[in-house]
Design a protein around this motif. Structure first.
Motif, short mmCIF file in Angstrom:
data_model
loop_
_atom_site.label_atom_id
_atom_site.label_comp_id
_atom_site.label_asym_id
_atom_site.label_seq_id
_atom_site.Cartn_x
_atom_site.Cartn_y
_atom_site.Cartn_z
N UNK A 84 67.00 -29.01 -109.81
CA UNK A 84 67.91 -30.26 -110.10
C UNK A 84 67.35 -31.24 -111.33
N UNK A 85 66.54 -31.20 -111.77
CA UNK A 85 66.04 -32.21 -113.03
C UNK A 85 66.66 -31.52 -114.13
N UNK A 86 66.91 -30.03 -114.48
CA UNK A 86 67.46 -29.71 -115.58
C UNK A 86 68.99 -29.80 -115.54
N UNK A 87 69.52 -30.14 -114.20
CA UNK A 87 71.02 -30.26 -114.00
C UNK A 87 71.57 -31.52 -114.20
N UNK A 88 70.83 -32.62 -114.23
CA UNK A 88 71.17 -33.92 -114.34
C UNK A 88 71.17 -34.40 -115.83
N UNK A 89 71.99 -35.39 -116.32
CA UNK A 89 72.13 -35.97 -117.73
C UNK A 89 70.51 -36.28 -118.12
N UNK A 90 69.90 -36.06 -119.21
CA UNK A 90 68.56 -36.26 -119.49
C UNK A 90 68.25 -37.50 -119.51
N UNK A 91 69.12 -38.44 -119.85
CA UNK A 91 68.85 -39.82 -119.95
C UNK A 91 69.52 -40.72 -118.63
N UNK A 92 69.73 -40.04 -117.53
CA UNK A 92 70.12 -40.74 -116.44
C UNK A 92 69.02 -41.53 -115.91
N UNK A 137 76.75 -42.25 -113.47
CA UNK A 137 75.64 -42.10 -114.23
C UNK A 137 75.39 -40.36 -114.35
N UNK A 138 76.12 -39.55 -113.45
CA UNK A 138 75.83 -38.11 -113.64
C UNK A 138 76.83 -37.60 -114.67
N UNK A 139 77.83 -38.25 -115.32
CA UNK A 139 78.55 -38.03 -116.31
C UNK A 139 78.14 -38.46 -117.61
N UNK A 140 77.04 -38.99 -117.67
CA UNK A 140 76.62 -39.58 -118.90
C UNK A 140 75.94 -38.67 -119.70
N UNK A 141 76.30 -37.63 -120.19
CA UNK A 141 75.43 -36.57 -120.92
C UNK A 141 75.75 -37.09 -122.15
N UNK A 184 80.29 -37.70 -121.40
CA UNK A 184 80.77 -37.26 -120.24
C UNK A 184 79.97 -36.12 -119.77
N UNK A 185 80.52 -35.28 -118.78
CA UNK A 185 79.48 -34.25 -118.13
C UNK A 185 79.26 -33.17 -118.92
N UNK A 189 84.25 -31.23 -119.62
CA UNK A 189 85.17 -32.42 -119.29
C UNK A 189 85.71 -33.10 -120.47
N UNK A 190 85.30 -32.74 -121.59
CA UNK A 190 85.93 -33.33 -122.85
C UNK A 190 87.28 -32.65 -122.88
N UNK A 191 87.20 -31.14 -122.72
CA UNK A 191 88.29 -30.38 -123.11
C UNK A 191 89.53 -30.63 -122.19
N UNK A 192 89.02 -30.78 -120.70
CA UNK A 192 89.88 -31.02 -119.80
C UNK A 192 90.53 -32.38 -119.97
#
Length: 364
Positions: A84-92, A137-141, A184-185, A189-192
């Motif tokens: 789970x930790x490596x799947x969320x944005x690092x600075x969430x 927060x989850x799309x703040x990559x 973004x995610x 996400x940027x491309x979409x």
């Protein structure tokens, strides 16, 4: 498990903890690549998740009157937390990983009775809940750290995660607002978002493609995003190690990648709607991570050889449909959870014939 898989059952001296150590070790290269491109955040999030997971496992053992290491010794809780930790944005924010870890272990694992009883992948339950409940927060990559105007130190990263700002009072959005990149995610996400906005005015696939890849987050003359394809390659190498050690089976990752690639290639050949190339789709987001580490969870995946192929193919199809036609750019969590629901039915109709019986004779 013995009720779902037919005999003969092969006994092995390998312990669950040994398998989990191999899984954690296979994820280390990807964590190292994430650290290189995105900074200390991934290490801090992993440390928070592992520490909390250890506390939760000990607490559950205490509540159930077991030894303090009863649930901790098999390391499954730590693997779930690390996934789970490596799947969320690092600075969430820190509370994101706290809520996710508690949800994964308490709701998705222990509420079902612990290891071997849960029907859904615990890490993906926590991730899906976070993505639906806290989309901002989850799309703040962040963009790769090399594009930052100012590098983030270890203490800046801690302050950013626990207070939302660096020691200088600058938050993540201010840090990257002068970059022609994304917050973004993922680049998916940027491309979409880009293609959707571009096609509302001018649906010229070539112009849209060349306009998108001029962003510095993408490699020169390529739609492979900086940092993301390297992370996926690291997960691929780690997955191959697990295959070599026979900790996971080949059917699930091969089925996921084959079905997704087939659908993506057909779309690229016959669809007029612009998308990233199928090569970029395969090495973006959580594709390799999901194929080799998430979907291969031995508890929630199919147990029969044919069932594994069907299970993996279903995930690959769902991943394609949601990525290309849904609102989420990367859908590995939802694809795996939906496929988990189908596992009992898949296993029921894909059981091999009983050992010592004639072909076609069904078990009653």
């Amino acid at each position: 498990m013995f009720k779902m898989a037919t005999s003969p059952h092969v006994h092995s001296s390998n312990l669950t903890a040994k398998f989990m150590l191999w899984v954690m070790g296979a994820m280390v290269p990807a964590v190292a690549v994430q650290y290189y491109y995105f900074g200390y955040g991934v290490l801090i999030q992993t440390a928070i998740a592992l520490s909390l997971a250890a506390v939760v496992e000990v607490m559950m053992a205490k509540l159930r009157h077991k030894s303090l290491t009863y649930y901790l010794a098999d390391l499954t809780g730590l693997v779930t937390a690390m996934m789970l930790a490596i799947a969320i944005p690092p600075y969430a924010p820190y509370w994101i990983i706290v809520i996710g870890t508690l949800t994964s272990l308490l709701l998705a694992k222990h509420c079902y009775g612990g290891l071997g009883q849960n029907i859904f992948n615990p890490a993906m339950v926590g991730y899906a809940l976070l993505l639906v409940s806290f989309p901002a927060q989850m799309t703040a990559w962040s963009v790769p750290a090399e594009l930052f105007e100012h590098s983030l130190s270890f203490f800046d990263s801690i302050w950013l995660i626990f207070t939302g700002k660096m020691t200088q009072g600058v938050d993540l959005y201010q840090l990257i607002n002068n970059i022609d990149g994304i917050s973004q995610a993922t680049p998916l996400d940027s491309a979409k978002t880009f293609y959707a906005g571009f096609c509302s005015v001018n649906c010229n696939a070539d112009v849209a493609y060349h306009s998108l890849i001029r962003s510095p987050i993408f490699m020169q003359d390529s739609d492979f995003a900086q940092g993301w394809w390297q992370v996926n390659v690291a997960f691929l190498l780690g997955g191959l190690v697990l295959l070599y050690k026979r900790i996971i089976h080949w059917q699930i990752p091969v089925a996921i990648l084959s079905v997704f690639m087939l659908c993506a290639v057909l779309t690229q050949l016959f669809s007029s709607t612009p998308h990233l190339s199928f090569e970029a789709q395969l090495f973006s987001g959580a594709m390799m991570y999901g194929a080799f580490f998430i979907a291969t969870d031995p508890v929630t995946a199919s147990t029969t050889p044919k069932g594994k192929l069907i299970f993996g193919g279903l995930i690959g199809l769902l991943e394609y449909l949601i990525r290309y036609y849904g609102s989420y750019p990367d859908a590995i969590a939802f694809s795996v959870l939906l496929a988990n629901i189908c596992v009992p039915l898949i296993d029921q109709y894909t059981q091999p014939r009983l050992y010592g019986t004639k072909l076609g004779r069904r078990q009653k």
